[in-house]
Design a protein around this motif. Structure first.
Motif, PDB file in Angstrom:
ATOM      1  N   HIS A  11       0.068  -7.423   2.415  1.00 39.25           N
ATOM      2  CA  HIS A  11       1.519  -7.275   2.624  1.00 39.25           C
ATOM      3  C   HIS A  11       2.259  -8.571   2.335  1.00 39.25           C
TER       4      HIS A  11
ATOM      5  N   HIS B 167       0.831  -1.207   0.000  1.00 35.10           N
ATOM      6  CA  HIS B 167       0.000   0.000   0.000  1.00 35.10           C
ATOM      7  C   HIS B 167       0.870   1.264   0.000  1.00 35.10           C
TER       8      HIS B 167
ATOM      9  N   ASP C 211       2.659   2.313   3.387  1.00 29.09           N
ATOM     10  CA  ASP C 211       3.671   1.409   3.963  1.00 29.09           C
ATOM     11  C   ASP C 211       5.082   1.968   3.814  1.00 29.09           C
TER      12      ASP C 211
HETATM   13 ZN   LIG Z   1      -0.228  -1.494   4.361  1.00 30.24          ZN
END
Ligand SMILES: [Zn+2]
Length: 278
Positions: free
Chosen positions: A148, A14, A17
């Motif tokens: 993730h 994302h 992150d």
């Molecule tokens: Zn994330």
């Protein structure tokens, strides 16, 4: 150890992150290294706290502007936030692959080739990513999958593909792979990068992600507590932790200048450092 500029590649699921290693990226761009940031998804379906809060209200009280906003609009906002956040740390090469969420590798196997192409284009010395397993930071049941862990799986396959012999294509091997420390327990960290000079930039970047409900006060508090906590235990003001993928080949036992300075400094000097006195 080499004085040649390094190429770093940061890959995460994302947009937000990336911020967990942003200070380290800033340290590197400042010394002339290059950093490329890749987000596997657009993040359109994560952290839409505003929509969540709106949906919790009775239907009559909901704000149509928030309810009717499309995932594409939300994703476009996130991309802007990521590009602005990267710019704070001297990073201009930002790539959003835009795979759908929930991201599951078996549904989007073409993500491996997309990531291989990025690796062959950037040819990084250093790869930084999130945690390869979901039992890193939060100790949820091993094997649980999320965006993730699935992104890291795709990345690891891409790394193998990039290093393999393919006709007409020069293979590329990555010298070192590190995982962002925020996904691990403190005693699992292998090293901490001193990002004390990048605290204000980390706060700014955190505050930029308004799409996730971040406010300036919240951003400052979060970075102070989290990046400050990592720095505190490493003996400095602010720090970002990392976990090595595996043992590294070194020419000898290497002790950093920062560690030697820490060992030699007085308690008084250390206290001044920890509270940010210049
Ligand atoms: Zn994330």
């Amino acid at each position: 150890m080499t004085s040649e500029p390094l190429r770093l590649l940061v890959v995460s699921a994302h947009p937000h992150d990336f911020t967990h290693c942003a200070g380290t990226c800033g340290v590197h761009t400042a010394r002339g290294d290059s950093v490329t940031v890749v987000s596997v998804t657009s993040g359109a379906y994560t952290h839409n706290e505003e929509l969540h809060d709106e949906l919790m209200k009775p239907e009559a009280e909901r704000d149509p502007a928030i309810i009717n906003r499309t995932p594409e609009d939300y994703a476009a906002g996130k991309e802007t936030e990521l590009r602005q956040a990267c710019a704070i740390f001297g990073i201009t090469d930002v790539r959003i692959l835009g795979f759908p969420q929930p991201f599951r590798l078996e549904n989007y196997p073409e993500s491996i080739e997309a990531l291989r192409d990025v690796i062959l284009d950037v040819r990084p010395h250093v790869l930084i990513t999130t945690s390869p397993s979901s039992d890193g930071q939060r100790r949820v049941v091993s094997g649980t999958r999320d965006d993730h862990t699935e992104s890291v799986r795709a990345l690891m396959d891409a790394r193998v593909m990039a290093s393999a012999y393919v006709r007409h294509t020069r293979p590329h091997r990555i010298a070192a792979t590190y995982f962002m420390g925020v996904y691990f327990q403190r005693d699992e960290l292998d090293f901490v990068v001193d990002v004390s000079d990048w605290f204000e930039q980390r706060v700014q970047a955190e505050a930029l992600f308004e799409s996730q409900g971040h406010t300036p006060a919240w951003a400052r508090r979060r970075i102070d507590v989290s990046v400050g906590n990592t720095g505190w235990f490493a003996g400095t003001l602010y720090g970002e932790g990392f976990v090595r993928e595996g043992p590294e080949l070194l020419p000898r036992i290497v002790v950093s200048e920062a560690a030697l300075t820490r060992a030699a400094e007085s308690h008084a000097a250390h206290r001044h450092k920890i509270v940010g006195d210049k």
